[in-house]
Design a protein around this motif. Structure first.
Motif, PDB file in Angstrom:
ATOM      1  N   PHE A  70       0.836  -1.196   0.000  1.00 44.75           N
ATOM      2  CA  PHE A  70       0.000   0.000   0.000  1.00 44.75           C
ATOM      3  C   PHE A  70       0.874   1.250   0.000  1.00 44.75           C
ATOM      4  O   PHE A  70       2.076   1.207   0.286  1.00 44.75           O
ATOM      5  N   SER A  71       0.250   2.364  -0.310  1.00 44.79           N
ATOM      6  CA  SER A  71       0.850   3.684  -0.111  1.00 44.79           C
ATOM      7  C   SER A  71      -0.152   4.525   0.658  1.00 44.79           C
ATOM      8  O   SER A  71      -1.355   4.242   0.638  1.00 44.79           O
ATOM      9  N   LYS A  72       0.327   5.564   1.331  1.00 47.61           N
ATOM     10  CA  LYS A  72      -0.589   6.358   2.150  1.00 47.61           C
ATOM     11  C   LYS A  72      -0.201   7.822   2.093  1.00 47.61           C
ATOM     12  O   LYS A  72       0.940   8.182   1.789  1.00 47.61           O
ATOM     13  N   VAL A  81      -5.405   5.687   2.065  1.00 46.64           N
ATOM     14  CA  VAL A  81      -4.603   4.475   1.907  1.00 46.64           C
ATOM     15  C   VAL A  81      -4.937   3.875   0.547  1.00 46.64           C
ATOM     16  O   VAL A  81      -6.099   3.560   0.269  1.00 46.64           O
ATOM     17  N   ILE A  82      -3.930   3.739  -0.301  1.00 48.36           N
ATOM     18  CA  ILE A  82      -4.114   3.158  -1.630  1.00 48.36           C
ATOM     19  C   ILE A  82      -3.550   1.746  -1.605  1.00 48.36           C
ATOM     20  O   ILE A  82      -2.359   1.543  -1.360  1.00 48.36           O
ATOM     21  N   VAL A 115      -8.522   3.159  -0.925  1.00 48.26           N
ATOM     22  CA  VAL A 115      -8.695   3.139  -2.381  1.00 48.26           C
ATOM     23  C   VAL A 115      -8.128   1.846  -2.944  1.00 48.26           C
ATOM     24  O   VAL A 115      -7.011   1.442  -2.611  1.00 48.26           O
ATOM     25  N   ARG A 116      -8.914   1.211  -3.826  1.00 46.22           N
ATOM     26  CA  ARG A 116      -8.466   0.033  -4.576  1.00 46.22           C
ATOM     27  C   ARG A 116      -8.976   0.167  -6.001  1.00 46.22           C
ATOM     28  O   ARG A 116     -10.186   0.136  -6.240  1.00 46.22           O
ATOM     29  N   ALA A 117      -8.040   0.342  -6.933  1.00 53.23           N
ATOM     30  CA  ALA A 117      -8.406   0.564  -8.345  1.00 53.23           C
ATOM     31  C   ALA A 117      -9.373   1.736  -8.429  1.00 53.23           C
ATOM     32  O   ALA A 117      -9.063   2.833  -7.969  1.00 53.23           O
ATOM     33  N   ASP A 118     -10.592   1.518  -8.944  1.00 52.09           N
ATOM     34  CA  ASP A 118     -11.546   2.614  -9.089  1.00 52.09           C
ATOM     35  C   ASP A 118     -12.560   2.672  -7.945  1.00 52.09           C
ATOM     36  O   ASP A 118     -13.556   3.385  -8.020  1.00 52.09           O
TER      37      ASP A 118
END
Length: 261
Positions: A70-72, A81-82, A115-118
């Motif tokens: 992940f990235s944040k 959080v992606i 967030v995950r994809a869209d």
């Protein structure tokens, strides 16, 4: 000679490149993500708890050390959080389990976006000294485990006790000794959330609900530990199936089995 040198240079360069971690493409899209806050410690030494957010997949993998990549970012009291991928470990620790990620949750967080994809799931966050409350606003792929999580009260400890079937009054006897100490006060967590301490013993024939106490100062804690040590030596034996422990809010722990070794 020159071509040989070039080939040797390329060989050395490739050999020095770090081994790349395997990434399982698209696996993250096939699983829901569970999340919950908790207070953890940076190590095994005495220290104050740190507020964290744990993410884990609902999917179970063949190694329990799979990780969520992940990235944040954090801006204006909003954490984003992606979630990118799931990392497969180079060495498999052979036990089934979910993929996990743990990240620090700032005390000033008021909004959480995952967030995950869209897809974007949104939660409202309320944090104070007593509890963390997370309220879902828009969710598609995440699942909140504990809407309310209580924090470790300052200067608190838990007593976790379990017995065999012949000495079921053992825990009550020790609790009575602590109740008689004027420098300690009994503490009760509300019933509408998750407590940070173990709520009972486990693995005993008779598992007892934990008790929680607040101590006035360090001297009071020392006296409680002395009572614990004395009671253990007088009432417990190594192989009798009884267990007693004290766990403090600042990562100190005392176990009866250590005294009986």
């Amino acid at each position: 000679m020159k071509p040989l040198r070039v080939l040797l240079f390329i060989f050395i360069l490739v050999s020095c490149e770090p081994e790349e971690t395997t990434i399982i493409d698209d696996e993250i899209l096939a699983t829901d993500i569970e999340l919950y806050p908790e207070e953890l410690y940076s190590g095994n030494d005495q220290s104050l708890p740190i507020l964290k957010l744990t993410l884990r997949t609902s999917e179970i993998y063949p190694c329990f050390n799979y990780k969520i990549d992940f990235s944040k970012s954090f801006e204006k009291d909003e954490m984003t959080v992606i979630i990118n991928n799931i990392h497969k470990p180079g060495i498999c620790l052979t036990a089934f389990g979910p993929a996990i990620a743990t990240l620090e949750l700032p005390e000033t967080t008021q909004m959480l976006k995952i967030v995950r994809a869209d897809q974007t799931d949104i939660y409202e966050v309320k944090i104070n000294a007593e509890k963390i409350e997370i309220l879902p606003r828009t969710t598609e792929f995440t699942d909140l485990i504990n809407p309310i999580t209580f924090r470790y009260p300052e200067n608190s400890f838990a007593v976790v006790c379990g017995t065999n079937l012949d000495q079921t009054d053992l825990c009550a006897n020790f609790f009575e000794k602590l109740d008689d100490m004027q420098s300690l006060s009994s503490y009760t967590f509300p019933e509408n959330g998750r407590t940070p301490y173990p709520d009972s013993s486990s693995g005993n024939w008779n598992n007892t609900s934990s008790r929680y106490f607040i101590y006035e100062n360090e001297t009071a804690l020392i006296e409680a530990v002395e009572q614990f040590e004395m009671f253990t030596q007088e009432n417990l034996n190594r192989d009798d199936g009884n267990s007693l422990s004290i766990i403090t809010w600042d990562n100190q722990s005392y176990y009866s089995y250590q005294l009986l070794e």
